[in-house]
Design an enzyme around this catalytic site. Structure first.
Site, PDB file in Angstrom:
ATOM      1  CB  SER A  65      -0.900   0.023   1.230  1.00 22.83           C
ATOM      2  OG  SER A  65      -1.576  -1.198   1.364  1.00 22.83           O
TER       3      SER A  65
HETATM    4  N1  SAH Z   1      -0.774  -4.906   3.976  1.00 19.31           N
HETATM    5  C1  SAH Z   1       0.044  -5.212   2.826  1.00 19.31           C
HETATM    6  C2  SAH Z   1      -0.623  -4.930   1.497  1.00 19.31           C
HETATM    7  C3  SAH Z   1      -1.635  -5.957   1.215  1.00 19.31           C
HETATM    8  S1  SAH Z   1      -2.127  -6.210  -0.438  1.00 19.31           S
HETATM    9  C4  SAH Z   1       1.386  -4.513   2.895  1.00 19.31           C
HETATM   10  O1  SAH Z   1       1.636  -3.768   3.851  1.00 19.31           O
HETATM   11  O2  SAH Z   1       2.206  -4.759   2.004  1.00 19.31           O
HETATM   12  C5  SAH Z   1      -3.501  -7.259  -0.037  1.00 19.31           C
HETATM   13  C6  SAH Z   1      -3.148  -8.642   0.400  1.00 19.31           C
HETATM   14  O3  SAH Z   1      -4.355  -9.283   0.798  1.00 19.31           O
HETATM   15  C7  SAH Z   1      -2.545  -9.500  -0.701  1.00 19.31           C
HETATM   16  O4  SAH Z   1      -1.284  -9.948  -0.312  1.00 19.31           O
HETATM   17  C8  SAH Z   1      -3.533 -10.663  -0.845  1.00 19.31           C
HETATM   18  O5  SAH Z   1      -2.914 -11.905  -1.078  1.00 19.31           O
HETATM   19  C9  SAH Z   1      -4.224 -10.648   0.504  1.00 19.31           C
HETATM   20  N2  SAH Z   1      -5.559 -11.255   0.532  1.00 19.31           N
HETATM   21  C10 SAH Z   1      -6.586 -11.131  -0.336  1.00 19.31           C
HETATM   22  N3  SAH Z   1      -7.644 -11.862   0.078  1.00 19.31           N
HETATM   23  C11 SAH Z   1      -7.271 -12.465   1.240  1.00 19.31           C
HETATM   24  C12 SAH Z   1      -7.924 -13.355   2.154  1.00 19.31           C
HETATM   25  N4  SAH Z   1      -9.164 -13.798   1.987  1.00 19.31           N
HETATM   26  N5  SAH Z   1      -7.227 -13.760   3.248  1.00 19.31           N
HETATM   27  C13 SAH Z   1      -5.952 -13.354   3.461  1.00 19.31           C
HETATM   28  N6  SAH Z   1      -5.295 -12.526   2.630  1.00 19.31           N
HETATM   29  C14 SAH Z   1      -5.948 -12.082   1.537  1.00 19.31           C
END
Ligand code: SAH
Length: 218
Positions: A65
Site C-alpha cells: 500500500s
Molecule cells: N498490507 C500489505 C498490502 C496488502 S495487499 C502490505 O503492507 O504490504 C492485499 C493482500 O491481501 C494481498 O497480499 C492478498 O494476497 C491478501 N488477501 C486477499 N484476500 C485475502 C484473504 N481472503 N485472506 C488473506 N489474505 C488475503
C-alpha cells in the site's frame, strides 16, 4: 556527513513530509513509520521507489500500500501499547511491521504462502518478535486468538466480513476498505460498542480484492 547519508536523511524528511501533508499527524504513528524502513519490503525493479508515497507491485500479483494510506489506516485504529491486533492481507509485511511498533501483539494472515514466508524472514531480520504471520483465508479471522482489540483489513470486500466483526472486542476498532468494484472503494472505520456497531466513512481508496480460499501457492 557523506553524500549517501545526506541523501538518506533528505529522503526520510520528504517521506515524513508527504505523510504529514496527507493528514498523518499522530506523533506515535509518525515515529513508528520513521523507525521502519520501507526498503526491505520491496525487492527488484521497484526498490528504488520505496520512499515515494506510492503503492508498488510485490510478488504474487499483489501490492504494497501507499505509505500515506498505511499511515491514515494506522492512525484511525488508535492503537494502544496493550492492544492485540489482527491484520488481514500481510502482503509485503510493511503494514504489520508498523503495527508491531505500536501494539503488544500482531497477527497477520495472507492467502499466499510465499508472501507469508517472505514477510516472516523480514520480521526476523528486523527483530520484530511480536508478529505472527499465518497462511490462510483471513475472511474467517483467527478464532483461536480472538477477540481482538483492533482489526485492519488491507484488501477490499463488499461488506465487512461477519467473522471479523464477531472477533472484534467490545470497545474495539476495525478499519477496512469496502466497495463493490475495483473503482469505487471507501475506507471505513467500525467501532464496536455495548449497543452495536458504529460506522464512519473515511476517504476513497483502491485496494486489491479480498478473495476466497488460498492462493495457488497456498
Ligand atoms: N498490507 C500489505 C498490502 C496488502 S495487499 C502490505 O503492507 O504490504 C492485499 C493482500 O491481501 C494481498 O497480499 C492478498 O494476497 C491478501 N488477501 C486477499 N484476500 C485475502 C484473504 N481472503 N485472506 C488473506 N489474505 C488475503
Amino acid at each position: 556527513m557523506t553524500d549517501e547519508a545526506a541523501s538518506t536523511a533528505e529522503r526520510k524528511m520528504q517521506f515524513l513530509y508527504a505523510l504529514r501533508s496527507k493528514g498523518v499527524t499522530d506523533k506515535r504513528v509518525l515515529e513508528a513509520m520513521e523507525s521502519v524502513d520501507r526498503g526491505p519490503f520491496i525487492t527488484g525493479l521497484f526498490s528504488e521507489r520505496a520512499y515515494e508515497d506510492m503503492p508498488l507491485p510485490i510478488a504474487c500479483g499483489q501490492t504494497i500500500s501507499q505509505p500515506s494510506v498505511v499511515g491514515l489506516m494506522t492512525q484511525a485504529l488508535e492503537i494502544t501499547p496493550r492492544d492485540k491486533v489482527l491484520e488481514i492481507g500481510t502482503g509485503s509485511g510493511y503494514q504489520a511491521a508498523i503495527l508491531s511498533k505500536l501494539a503488544r501483539r500482531v497477527y497477520t494472515i495472507d492467502r499466499h504462502r510465499r508472501l507469508v514466508h517472505e514477510a516472516r524472514t523480514i520480521f526476523q531480520n528486523l527483530d520484530l518478535v511480536n508478529i505472527t504471520a499465518i497462511t490462510g483465508d483471513g475472511s474467517y479471522g483467527l478464532a483461536e486468538q480472538a477477540p481482538f482489540d483492533r482489526i485492519i483489513v488491507t484488501a477490499a470486500a463488499e461488506d465487512p466480513p461477519g467473522p471479523l466483526l464477531a472477533q472484534l472486542k467490545e470497545g474495539g476498532i476495525m478499519v477496512l476498505p469496502v466497495g463493490q468494484s475495483d473503482a469505487v472503494q471507501h475506507l471505513i472505520r467500525v467501532r464496536k460498542t455495548a449497543t452495536g456497531l458504529e460506522y464512519d466513512e473515511m476517504r476513497s481508496v483502491r485496494f486489491v480484492p479480498l478473495l476466497e480460499g488460498l492462493g495457488k501457492d497456498g
